[in-house]
Scaffold this active site. Structure first.
Site, PDB file in Angstrom:
ATOM      1  N   CYS A   1      30.638  70.612  24.367  1.00 37.06           N
ATOM      2  CA  CYS A   1      30.322  70.023  25.678  1.00 37.06           C
ATOM      3  C   CYS A   1      29.740  68.631  25.476  1.00 37.06           C
ATOM      4  O   CYS A   1      29.841  67.776  26.345  1.00 37.06           O
ATOM      5  CB  CYS A   1      29.344  70.912  26.423  1.00 37.06           C
ATOM      6  SG  CYS A   1      27.876  71.266  25.452  1.00 37.06           S
TER       7      CYS A   1
ATOM      8  N   LYS B   1      26.738  88.662  27.798  1.00 34.87           N
ATOM      9  CA  LYS B   1      28.198  88.811  27.828  1.00 34.87           C
ATOM     10  C   LYS B   1      28.808  87.636  27.084  1.00 34.87           C
ATOM     11  O   LYS B   1      28.892  86.525  27.608  1.00 34.87           O
ATOM     12  CB  LYS B   1      28.722  88.835  29.267  1.00 34.87           C
ATOM     13  CG  LYS B   1      30.156  89.347  29.317  1.00 34.87           C
ATOM     14  CD  LYS B   1      30.983  88.739  30.409  1.00 34.87           C
ATOM     15  CE  LYS B   1      31.476  87.363  30.101  1.00 34.87           C
ATOM     16  NZ  LYS B   1      32.288  87.211  28.873  1.00 34.87           N
TER      17      LYS B   1
ATOM     18  N   GLU C   1      24.568  75.541  32.192  1.00 32.41           N
ATOM     19  CA  GLU C   1      24.919  74.529  31.175  1.00 32.41           C
ATOM     20  C   GLU C   1      26.424  74.380  31.256  1.00 32.41           C
ATOM     21  O   GLU C   1      27.164  75.247  30.770  1.00 32.41           O
ATOM     22  CB  GLU C   1      24.490  75.002  29.782  1.00 32.41           C
ATOM     23  CG  GLU C   1      22.983  75.157  29.609  1.00 32.41           C
ATOM     24  CD  GLU C   1      22.247  73.830  29.512  1.00 32.41           C
ATOM     25  OE1 GLU C   1      22.892  72.777  29.360  1.00 32.41           O
ATOM     26  OE2 GLU C   1      21.006  73.846  29.596  1.00 32.41           O
TER      27      GLU C   1
ATOM     28  N   GLU D   1      37.598  66.962  30.391  1.00 32.87           N
ATOM     29  CA  GLU D   1      37.063  67.236  29.053  1.00 32.87           C
ATOM     30  C   GLU D   1      38.260  67.449  28.132  1.00 32.87           C
ATOM     31  O   GLU D   1      39.066  68.358  28.377  1.00 32.87           O
ATOM     32  CB  GLU D   1      36.300  68.562  29.104  1.00 32.87           C
ATOM     33  CG  GLU D   1      34.826  68.444  29.198  1.00 32.87           C
ATOM     34  CD  GLU D   1      34.156  69.804  29.049  1.00 32.87           C
ATOM     35  OE1 GLU D   1      34.589  70.781  29.678  1.00 32.87           O
ATOM     36  OE2 GLU D   1      33.184  69.882  28.305  1.00 32.87           O
TER      37      GLU D   1
HETATM   38  P1  NAD Z   1      34.524  79.381  30.564  1.00 29.33           P
HETATM   39  O1  NAD Z   1      33.845  78.882  31.777  1.00 29.33           O
HETATM   40  O2  NAD Z   1      35.972  79.681  30.650  1.00 29.33           O
HETATM   41  O3  NAD Z   1      33.838  80.736  30.077  1.00 29.33           O
HETATM   42  C1  NAD Z   1      32.466  80.808  29.753  1.00 29.33           C
HETATM   43  C2  NAD Z   1      32.022  82.249  29.837  1.00 29.33           C
HETATM   44  O4  NAD Z   1      32.120  82.690  31.190  1.00 29.33           O
HETATM   45  C3  NAD Z   1      32.852  83.236  29.022  1.00 29.33           C
HETATM   46  O5  NAD Z   1      32.000  84.232  28.509  1.00 29.33           O
HETATM   47  C4  NAD Z   1      33.779  83.832  30.066  1.00 29.33           C
HETATM   48  O6  NAD Z   1      34.236  85.127  29.736  1.00 29.33           O
HETATM   49  C5  NAD Z   1      32.851  83.891  31.262  1.00 29.33           C
HETATM   50  N1  NAD Z   1      33.517  83.938  32.565  1.00 29.33           N
HETATM   51  C6  NAD Z   1      34.664  83.341  32.945  1.00 29.33           C
HETATM   52  N2  NAD Z   1      34.920  83.612  34.246  1.00 29.33           N
HETATM   53  C7  NAD Z   1      33.899  84.403  34.684  1.00 29.33           C
HETATM   54  C8  NAD Z   1      33.582  85.003  35.934  1.00 29.33           C
HETATM   55  N3  NAD Z   1      34.362  84.853  37.006  1.00 29.33           N
HETATM   56  N4  NAD Z   1      32.452  85.749  36.037  1.00 29.33           N
HETATM   57  C9  NAD Z   1      31.642  85.894  34.968  1.00 29.33           C
HETATM   58  N5  NAD Z   1      31.886  85.344  33.758  1.00 29.33           N
HETATM   59  C10 NAD Z   1      33.004  84.600  33.622  1.00 29.33           C
HETATM   60  O7  NAD Z   1      34.195  78.341  29.406  1.00 29.33           O
HETATM   61  P2  NAD Z   1      34.675  78.367  27.891  1.00 29.33           P
HETATM   62  O8  NAD Z   1      36.103  77.953  27.841  1.00 29.33           O
HETATM   63  O9  NAD Z   1      34.279  79.644  27.218  1.00 29.33           O
HETATM   64  O10 NAD Z   1      33.745  77.230  27.267  1.00 29.33           O
HETATM   65  C11 NAD Z   1      34.057  75.881  27.334  1.00 29.33           C
HETATM   66  C12 NAD Z   1      33.265  75.208  28.431  1.00 29.33           C
HETATM   67  O11 NAD Z   1      31.882  75.436  28.223  1.00 29.33           O
HETATM   68  C13 NAD Z   1      33.442  73.706  28.436  1.00 29.33           C
HETATM   69  O12 NAD Z   1      33.549  73.247  29.765  1.00 29.33           O
HETATM   70  C14 NAD Z   1      32.148  73.194  27.813  1.00 29.33           C
HETATM   71  O13 NAD Z   1      31.785  71.900  28.174  1.00 29.33           O
HETATM   72  C15 NAD Z   1      31.168  74.197  28.320  1.00 29.33           C
HETATM   73  N6  NAD Z   1      29.983  74.233  27.483  1.00 29.33           N
HETATM   74  C16 NAD Z   1      28.831  73.710  27.986  1.00 29.33           C
HETATM   75  C17 NAD Z   1      27.689  73.678  27.191  1.00 29.33           C
HETATM   76  C18 NAD Z   1      26.422  73.106  27.720  1.00 29.33           C
HETATM   77  O14 NAD Z   1      25.387  73.381  27.132  1.00 29.33           O
HETATM   78  N7  NAD Z   1      26.420  72.323  28.784  1.00 29.33           N
HETATM   79  C19 NAD Z   1      27.731  74.196  25.892  1.00 29.33           C
HETATM   80  C20 NAD Z   1      28.926  74.732  25.409  1.00 29.33           C
HETATM   81  C21 NAD Z   1      30.047  74.748  26.229  1.00 29.33           C
END
Ligand code: NAD
Length: 495
Positions: free
Chosen positions: A299, A189, A265, A396
């Site tokens: 991240c 997804k 992650e 962040e």
């Molecule tokens: P997000 O948590 O808003 O969304 C991530 C994913 O989760 C998206 O596909 C979103 O549609 C899905 N999602 C959101 N709510 C959900 C739910 N209730 N149930 C199932 N899926 C759900 O994050 P974002 O804004 O897309 O990405 C940025 C974040 O990701 C930052 O905090 C960044 O640090 C982190 N990130 C971490 C890594 C790592 O490897 N540690 C890498 C890249 C990004």
């Protein structure tokens, strides 16, 4: 295309080639919801594609397909699984410019950086094509001598992979490649903001000969309602999530009901420490990469520049000069080094964090404002003298804002660096070997760059401590996230 200008016709032709349906059981299918998602270019605010918006029933269909394909895929020879991934790697090299341009269009990163992500993301395909045939076990005599122990590793089973918007290709391949190499089927997804790259990648895997149902893609604007029936399905065995800590925590709670294996992650708040014995040229170059790569939306982005008080002014002067030379614009334009932020909310967040820091005593050395006009742009910014208690030190930033906090001695630097609930990565610049070694042990992060500003590569175990996550992706560790350990005891064959 790399050196030629990117034309509107080339953009339109590429976008027309991207599938706009769900990929379930090896078929491109419409959503049962009948709804669609508009995907926009953050540099212009214009819609560039309209794709299927999955319903919860579509999630169940994807689960059915992944479960149906699991036994055959697990029984497929590791070499065959590896060769499909290797073919996917080769196809990705051929189509590298298409994938790079697509990421620039839907996410905003400059084309040259998007090309870099194709290289980085592609390496997971190559790495795990090689790991597929190296899933080993062990055989030994039990301590009593009365039996023989066999330890083997088997695929966990159908896996649900949820990815964020900031690295549309690499975050997908970093999960898909080890899952498939291990013999797991998957449902992916992608983020609603950047789903096109995953759709094009599913097409590539299909072209590489992946059997039907092994990989399924659901794109949706209602992530939580579509995920719920998947997460509560007893056939699902694994959840791998990359995204914010808040969403990760809520998914962990849901995963607990099914006692799912989980890999998380999550968010970061990386310290970037510059000691007075650092090579400042190296530190400044490292800072530009650690902060401004991906427009600060990583991240692993350095969030807090903790700089010894004796070199803080000089460091600030040098990074400000480099920031002055950055070029902001649409990522398709040549020479652009800073693209737009992903949306209005991201610009508002950067604005709020900068205003709060300034109200608490920080000074703006350069930048500090949103850019008016088309798209969601924010000026590359340097803040000096950021004071304790500022929101920017806790959150962040996810934008091109570099904040500098002075420190007095090593203990003060370590205390400041560890003063966060996150622990993904830290960067340390020092020419003192023993100090560098001490920091390896005292910095509470899963990864550390010692005199380098970027640590990611496919051969390394990527992941965090504390609230930055659970598990590792990449390296020899990455495939074990998708493997169960099975132990067998047999009698001593001599008795
Ligand atoms: P997000 O948590 O808003 O969304 C991530 C994913 O989760 C998206 O596909 C979103 O549609 C899905 N999602 C959101 N709510 C959900 C739910 N209730 N149930 C199932 N899926 C759900 O994050 P974002 O804004 O897309 O990405 C940025 C974040 O990701 C930052 O905090 C960044 O640090 C982190 N990130 C971490 C890594 C790592 O490897 N540690 C890498 C890249 C990004």
């Amino acid at each position: 295309m790399t050196n030629a200008p990117i034309t509107a016709d080339a953009e339109a032709a590429l976008l027309a080639s991207v599938p706009n349906q769900l990929f379930i059981g090896g078929e491109w299918v419409d959503s049962t919801s009948g709804r669609s998602i508009a995907v926009t270019d953050p540099a212009t605010g214009r819609t560039i594609a309209t794709i299927a918006d999955a319903s919860p029933e579509d999630g169940v269909r994807a689960m059915d397909a992944a479960a149906a394909a699991q036994a055959d895929w697990a029984a497929t020879a590791p070499r065959v699984r590896g060769e499909i991934l290797r073919r996917a790697f080769d196809l990705l090299q051929e189509r590298a410019d298409d994938f790079a341009l697509l990421m620039t269009l839907e996410m905003g990163k400059p084309f040259a950086e998007a090309r870099g992500e194709v290289t980085y993301g592609g390496e997971f395909l190559r790495w795990f094509s090689e790991e597929a045939v190296r899933i080993s076990g062990r055989y030994g005599i039990n301590p009593e001598g009365s039996g023989r122990m066999i330890v083997t590793h088997l695929p966990v089973g159908p896996s649900y992979l949820i990815t964020p918007w900031n690295f549309p290709l690499a975050m997908a391949t970093r999960k898909i490649a080890p899952a498939l190499a291990a013999g797991c089927t998957a449902i992916v997804k992608p983020a609603e903001l950047t789903p096109l790259t995953t759709l094009l990648f599913a097409k590539l895997l299909d072209d590489a000969g992946l059997p039907a149902g092994v990989l399924n893609v659901v794109t949706t604007s209602t992530a939580s309602t579509v995920s719920e029936p998947i997460l509560s399905d007893p056939r699902l065995r694994k959840l791998s999530f990359t995204g914010s800590t808040a969403v990760g925590v809520s998914l962990l709670k849901q995963a607990a009901d099914g006692v799912l294996r989980t890999s998380m992650e999550l968010g970061g708040n990386a310290p970037f420490i510059v000691f007075d014995d650092a090579d400042l040229d190296k530190a400044v170059d490292g800072a530009m990469l650690a902060k401004f790569r991906n427009i600060g939306q990583a991240c692993t982005a350095a969030n807090r520049f903790i700089v010894h008080e004796s070199v803080a002014d000089e460091f600030a002067r040098r990074v400000t000069e480099k920031v002055r030379a950055l070029s902001v614009g649409r990522g398709t334009e040549s020479g652009v080094t800073i693209g737009p932020l992903i949306n209005e909310a991201a610009v508002a967040k950067a604005n709020d964090l900068v205003s709060d820091a300034v109200s608490r005593g920080a000074t703006v050395a350069i930048g500090g404002h949103a850019i008016d006009g088309e798209g969601t742009f924010y000026e590359p910014t340097v803040l000096t003298g950021v004071t304790a208690g500022s929101d920017i030190l806790r959150n962040e930033i996810f934008g091109p804002v570099l904040s500098i906090i002075p420190f007095t001695d090593e203990a003060d630097a370590v205390a400041k660096a560890n003063d966060t609930e996150f622990g993904l990565v830290g960067y340390v610049f020092t020419e003192n070997l023993a100090r560098g070694q001490r920091l390896i042990e005292s910095l509470q992060t899963g990864m550390m760059g010692l005199n380098v500003g970027v640590v990611s590569n496919a051969g390394a175990p990527f992941g965090g401590m504390k609230q930055s996550g659970i598990g590792r992706e990449g390296g020899s560790e990455g495939i074990h996230e998708y493997l169960e350990t099975k132990y067998v005891l047999t009698p001593n064959p001599f008795s």
